[in-house]
Scaffold this motif. Structure first.
Motif, PDB file in Angstrom:
ATOM      1  N   UNK A 147       0.362  -0.661  -0.078  1.00 55.49           N
ATOM      2  CA  UNK A 147      -0.081  -0.125  -0.151  1.00 55.49           C
ATOM      3  C   UNK A 147       1.053   1.504  -0.332  1.00 55.49           C
ATOM      4  N   UNK A 148       0.449   2.292  -0.366  1.00 50.46           N
ATOM      5  CA  UNK A 148       1.120   3.714  -0.848  1.00 50.46           C
ATOM      6  C   UNK A 148      -0.019   4.599  -0.477  1.00 50.46           C
ATOM      7  N   UNK A 149      -0.203   5.140   1.228  1.00 52.86           N
ATOM      8  CA  UNK A 149      -1.248   5.865   1.313  1.00 52.86           C
ATOM      9  C   UNK A 149      -0.160   7.090   2.217  1.00 52.86           C
ATOM     10  N   UNK A 150      -1.285   7.893   2.322  1.00 49.28           N
ATOM     11  CA  UNK A 150      -0.688   9.620   2.720  1.00 49.28           C
ATOM     12  C   UNK A 150      -1.378   9.440   3.694  1.00 49.28           C
ATOM     13  N   UNK A 151      -1.343   9.573   5.247  1.00 48.84           N
ATOM     14  CA  UNK A 151      -2.462   9.763   6.447  1.00 48.84           C
ATOM     15  C   UNK A 151      -1.345   9.750   7.652  1.00 48.84           C
ATOM     16  N   UNK A 152      -2.197  10.199   8.188  1.00 42.65           N
ATOM     17  CA  UNK A 152      -1.362  10.142   9.799  1.00 42.65           C
ATOM     18  C   UNK A 152      -1.683   9.533  11.228  1.00 42.65           C
ATOM     19  N   UNK A 153      -1.754   8.094  10.486  1.00 41.17           N
ATOM     20  CA  UNK A 153      -2.172   6.878  11.524  1.00 41.17           C
ATOM     21  C   UNK A 153      -1.656   7.219  13.254  1.00 41.17           C
ATOM     22  N   UNK A 154      -2.147   7.724  14.493  1.00 38.90           N
ATOM     23  CA  UNK A 154      -2.634   7.994  15.383  1.00 38.90           C
ATOM     24  C   UNK A 154      -1.484   6.909  16.327  1.00 38.90           C
ATOM     25  N   UNK A 155      -2.335   4.962  15.862  1.00 41.47           N
ATOM     26  CA  UNK A 155      -1.877   3.896  16.707  1.00 41.47           C
ATOM     27  C   UNK A 155      -0.982   3.414  15.873  1.00 41.47           C
ATOM     28  N   UNK A 156       0.378   2.633  16.950  1.00 40.82           N
ATOM     29  CA  UNK A 156       1.077   1.678  16.160  1.00 40.82           C
ATOM     30  C   UNK A 156       0.803   0.589  15.408  1.00 40.82           C
ATOM     31  N   UNK A 196       6.578   9.531   7.225  1.00 39.82           N
ATOM     32  CA  UNK A 196       7.612  11.583   7.634  1.00 39.82           C
ATOM     33  C   UNK A 196       6.461  12.011   7.679  1.00 39.82           C
ATOM     34  N   UNK A 197       6.306  12.888   9.266  1.00 41.31           N
ATOM     35  CA  UNK A 197       5.310  13.312   8.522  1.00 41.31           C
ATOM     36  C   UNK A 197       5.149  15.091   9.727  1.00 41.31           C
ATOM     37  N   UNK A 207       7.235  26.633  13.944  1.00 39.72           N
ATOM     38  CA  UNK A 207       6.360  25.979  12.694  1.00 39.72           C
ATOM     39  C   UNK A 207       6.258  24.825  13.119  1.00 39.72           C
ATOM     40  N   UNK A 208       5.392  23.919  12.492  1.00 36.60           N
ATOM     41  CA  UNK A 208       4.864  22.731  12.832  1.00 36.60           C
ATOM     42  C   UNK A 208       6.278  21.232  13.342  1.00 36.60           C
ATOM     43  N   UNK A 209       6.190  20.522  14.274  1.00 35.10           N
ATOM     44  CA  UNK A 209       7.646  20.470  14.992  1.00 35.10           C
ATOM     45  C   UNK A 209       7.539  18.412  13.549  1.00 35.10           C
ATOM     46  N   UNK A 210       8.585  17.926  12.776  1.00 31.77           N
ATOM     47  CA  UNK A 210       8.700  17.438  11.811  1.00 31.77           C
ATOM     48  C   UNK A 210       8.586  16.258  13.109  1.00 31.77           C
TER      49      UNK A 210
END
Length: 334
Positions: A147-156, A196-197, A207-210
């Protein structure tokens, strides 16, 4: 909790479940087919056939409904080889990781997220063993997925098919069919890629935190049973087909690792003991009863509900309602 401890504590429940499923009153087998609503069988699609599947998964989170929907194309590339491709959309993820992630707000329950396209999922299945007999068969297949997705998944806990993570998946499927009863066992693994988000600054002035998130590797296990309820005896293939299913789907996964200020000289790795629970390793098994109606041996409609059985998933809330509709097109007249 490790997998050994998890299954040792639940040994009695697992033995009782096996007795209920296999020692049915009168010693008669359940009636079934192997078109499981939430799992893949070892059987493959006929060469040249094209399938289209629309699937939706929903659960209530505080005062709103979370939804994940995918549109899938399935094709029989060869008699023993099938390939799938899905595009996935959901309202499970925001544009950035939560404020002060991973120390707080993991996961962000009740947060309003936009409904958006997540990415795509690819899958290939090769059936390498077929032992077929009258009204029965035993089959085994291996699969690879990515899969190739662009998300901000919050769980391991990783998930490729639902669009939570980019990564690779692999495993083996074993399916047995006897008369009107079918059972299938899947065992596989997930290797998620690094995400990488950025996390938003808590006061919105800096600024946002990398941040780089390394999700836990996972072992996936699925045990599916099905029985055909109607018709009791086939007169022709134009008859409607009603099937009942029970699926047990679980996962054992490792802890995440979070690289804060990623790529900077003062990068910091969060230690395991500091993780919120949703970022620690764990095990769980869900139980999903379902019904399926097949019209004229081609159009298929699935409906199922998922409940927590042993442990639970941090990636969603229960119950989870799923519905799918699927249709095949056969272009080779032979």
């Amino acid at each position: 909790m490790g997998p050994a401890v998890f299954f040792r504590q639940k040994k009695k429940e697992l033995l009782c479940l096996g007795m209920v499923l296999f020692l049915m009153p009168g010693g008669h087998p359940l009636l079934a087919q192997e078109l499981f609503p939430l799992s893949e069988p070892a059987s493959t699609i006929p060469k040249g056939a094209l399938g289209i599947r629309l699937f939706s998964e929903n659960y209530r989170e505080i005062y709103q409904w979370r939804n994940m929907t995918y549109l899938r194309l399935m094709y029989g590339l060869a008699p023993r080889l099938s390939v799938y491709g899905s595009i996935i959309a959901s309202n499970h993820h925001g544009d950035k990781l939560p404020v002060e992630f991973p120390f707080h707000n993991t996961p962000e329950r009740g947060k309003i997220y936009p409904y958006k396209f997540n990415g795509f999922w690819l899958y290939g299945k090769y059936r390498f063993l077929s032992l077929d007999g009258p009204k029965s068969h035993f089959r085994m297949a291996g699969y690879l997925s990515g899969s190739r997705v662009k998300t901000t998944h919050h769980e391991t806990e990783p998930n490729l098919e639902d669009g939570d993570n980019s990564g690779l998946g692999f495993g083996l499927i074993t399916t047995i069919l006897k008369d009107k009863f079918a059972a299938s066992l899947t065992a596989g693994g997930i290797l998620p890629f690094v995400n990488k988000n950025v996390a938003a600054d808590p006061v919105n002035t800096l600024p946002d935190v990398p941040e780089n998130v390394y999700y836990g590797k996972a072992f996936v296990y699925k045990l599916s049973f099905g029985c055909r309820l109607l018709p009791v005896h086939y007169k022709n293939y134009e008859q409607g087909n009603l099937n009942l299913y029970a699926e047990f789907i679980g996962m054992t996964y490792g802890a995440a690792r979070v690289d804060i200020f990623a790529g900077r000289p003062n990068e910091y790795y969060l230690e395991n003991e500091q993780y919120p629970e949703a970022l620690k390793g764990a095990s769980y098994i869900d139980f999903s009863p379902g019904l399926q109606y097949i019209y004229r041996s081609n159009l298929r409609i699935d409906a199922s509900v998922t409940f927590r059985w042993l442990g639970f998933s941090y990636a969603r809330l229960y119950p989870v309602y799923s519905i799918g509709i699927q249709r095949y097109f056969y272009f080779d007249k032979k």
